[in-house]
Design an enzyme around this catalytic site. Sequence first.
Site, PDB file in Angstrom:
ATOM      1  N   ASP A  24       0.849  -1.198   0.000  1.00  0.00           N
ATOM      2  CA  ASP A  24       0.000   0.000   0.000  1.00  0.00           C
ATOM      3  C   ASP A  24       0.887   1.251   0.000  1.00  0.00           C
ATOM      4  O   ASP A  24       0.897   2.017   0.952  1.00  0.00           O
ATOM      5  CB  ASP A  24      -0.901  -0.067   1.243  1.00  0.00           C
ATOM      6  CG  ASP A  24      -1.983   0.986   1.243  1.00  0.00           C
ATOM      7  OD1 ASP A  24      -2.109   1.724   0.250  1.00  0.00           O
ATOM      8  OD2 ASP A  24      -2.702   1.060   2.264  1.00  0.00           O
ATOM      9  N   LYS A  37       0.860   3.936  -2.020  1.00  0.00           N
ATOM     10  CA  LYS A  37       0.191   5.218  -2.339  1.00  0.00           C
ATOM     11  C   LYS A  37       1.120   6.213  -3.040  1.00  0.00           C
ATOM     12  O   LYS A  37       1.422   7.282  -2.531  1.00  0.00           O
ATOM     13  CB  LYS A  37      -0.408   5.853  -1.081  1.00  0.00           C
ATOM     14  CG  LYS A  37      -1.558   5.052  -0.482  1.00  0.00           C
ATOM     15  CD  LYS A  37      -2.288   5.834   0.583  1.00  0.00           C
ATOM     16  CE  LYS A  37      -3.456   5.076   1.161  1.00  0.00           C
ATOM     17  NZ  LYS A  37      -3.085   3.888   1.949  1.00  0.00           N
ATOM     18  N   ASP A  85       3.501  11.061  -7.068  1.00  0.00           N
ATOM     19  CA  ASP A  85       4.554  12.002  -7.468  1.00  0.00           C
ATOM     20  C   ASP A  85       4.721  11.998  -8.984  1.00  0.00           C
ATOM     21  O   ASP A  85       3.927  11.388  -9.702  1.00  0.00           O
ATOM     22  CB  ASP A  85       5.862  11.600  -6.752  1.00  0.00           C
ATOM     23  CG  ASP A  85       6.733  12.797  -6.417  1.00  0.00           C
ATOM     24  OD1 ASP A  85       6.868  13.703  -7.269  1.00  0.00           O
ATOM     25  OD2 ASP A  85       7.291  12.812  -5.308  1.00  0.00           O
TER      26      ASP A  85
HETATM   27  O1  6AU Z   1      -8.783  -1.126   9.553  1.00  0.00           O
HETATM   28  P1  6AU Z   1      -7.584  -0.250   9.785  1.00  0.00           P
HETATM   29  O2  6AU Z   1      -7.937   1.211   9.943  1.00  0.00           O
HETATM   30  O3  6AU Z   1      -6.701  -0.725  10.896  1.00  0.00           O
HETATM   31  O4  6AU Z   1      -6.650  -0.390   8.483  1.00  0.00           O
HETATM   32  C1  6AU Z   1      -7.050   0.101   7.243  1.00  0.00           C
HETATM   33  C2  6AU Z   1      -5.912   0.005   6.269  1.00  0.00           C
HETATM   34  C3  6AU Z   1      -4.668   0.818   6.628  1.00  0.00           C
HETATM   35  C4  6AU Z   1      -4.750   2.069   5.760  1.00  0.00           C
HETATM   36  O5  6AU Z   1      -3.464   2.525   5.386  1.00  0.00           O
HETATM   37  C5  6AU Z   1      -5.552   1.599   4.554  1.00  0.00           C
HETATM   38  O6  6AU Z   1      -6.334   0.489   4.995  1.00  0.00           O
HETATM   39  N1  6AU Z   1      -6.467   2.599   3.948  1.00  0.00           N
HETATM   40  C6  6AU Z   1      -6.428   2.885   2.565  1.00  0.00           C
HETATM   41  C7  6AU Z   1      -5.782   2.068   1.580  1.00  0.00           C
HETATM   42  C8  6AU Z   1      -5.853   0.651   1.612  1.00  0.00           C
HETATM   43  O7  6AU Z   1      -5.287   2.553   0.605  1.00  0.00           O
HETATM   44  C9  6AU Z   1      -7.148   3.964   2.056  1.00  0.00           C
HETATM   45  C10 6AU Z   1      -8.056   4.629   2.882  1.00  0.00           C
HETATM   46  O8  6AU Z   1      -8.803   5.494   2.441  1.00  0.00           O
HETATM   47  N2  6AU Z   1      -8.158   4.265   4.197  1.00  0.00           N
HETATM   48  C11 6AU Z   1      -7.392   3.258   4.739  1.00  0.00           C
HETATM   49  O9  6AU Z   1      -7.567   2.956   5.927  1.00  0.00           O
HETATM   50  O10 6AU Z   1      -3.527   0.054   6.308  1.00  0.00           O
END
Ligand code: 6AU
Length: 264
Positions: A92, A94, A97
Amino acid sequence: TNAGRTSLQEREALTTSPLNHKIISFMKKKSSNLCLAIDYTTTEQILQMVEKAGPFVVAIKVHSDIITDFSESFTQQLVQLANNLEFIIFDDRKFADTGNTTKLQLTGPFKIAEWADVVTTHAVQGVDSIVPVFREFINNPAYRLSGVLLIAQLSTKGSLTNIHEYTKKAVQIADENRDIVSGFITQTRISEFSDILNWTPGVNLDAKNDSTGQQWRGVEQAIEIQQNDIVIVGRGVTSSKEPIQQLKRYRQTAWESLTKEENE
Ligand code: 6AU
């Protein structure tokens, strides 16, 4: 309700992406539409969790840049586990750039393109800084990378992806480049193309938010109402005292939600 949802079988027939074919075959074989986000910071913790969780998920998501003892031996073990336990590896990262910098980041010290099946990219840098760069890697068999997930909507409170036509523009980039954009990171289904899979983070069955802007909702909301395909769960599982028990609970709930209409 799941009215209007394209069935997994239909999607499988529609998609030309080898990555999505692989994901859908894992989904059917494992009865799982779950991706586990392992945001642990040591390779030992991560690999231990992967060994236990691998059989129940279609993807394992990591953040390579939070791992304090990241090494090539770690990615070799991860690849071996992915091949044996049949899940895809999702870094992940992201990207956001210039195309040239993205290229350097994909091949830099973490060598992401060599071990990750799929990575995330923001859309903010624009189509010309995304598509040609990823296409070069994805079409080159020397790299494992075989698809990209475009961030169309974030789960966080006050996210700027909600502003004006941002999501619409992101969807357009994906729709027109479906050979490399195999999915979205999104909160709700946003594309009319059924071959693009909708991956959704911000799912937790027991909590609504953390103290740093994350917003969670349940599986029914994410799958049945917002029509996503793959649930990304993190701390709901990884911070639990009994993570594998929780993982099985999320897997069952998410799969039931996805296949509800087909089973009715
Ligand atoms: O359920 P959590 O909050 O412990 O983990 C959610 C995971 C984390 C975030 O970096 C990722 O999902 N994430 C992402 C991704 C996958 O790109 C985008 C987003 O909008 N929100 C989010 O939580 O590893």
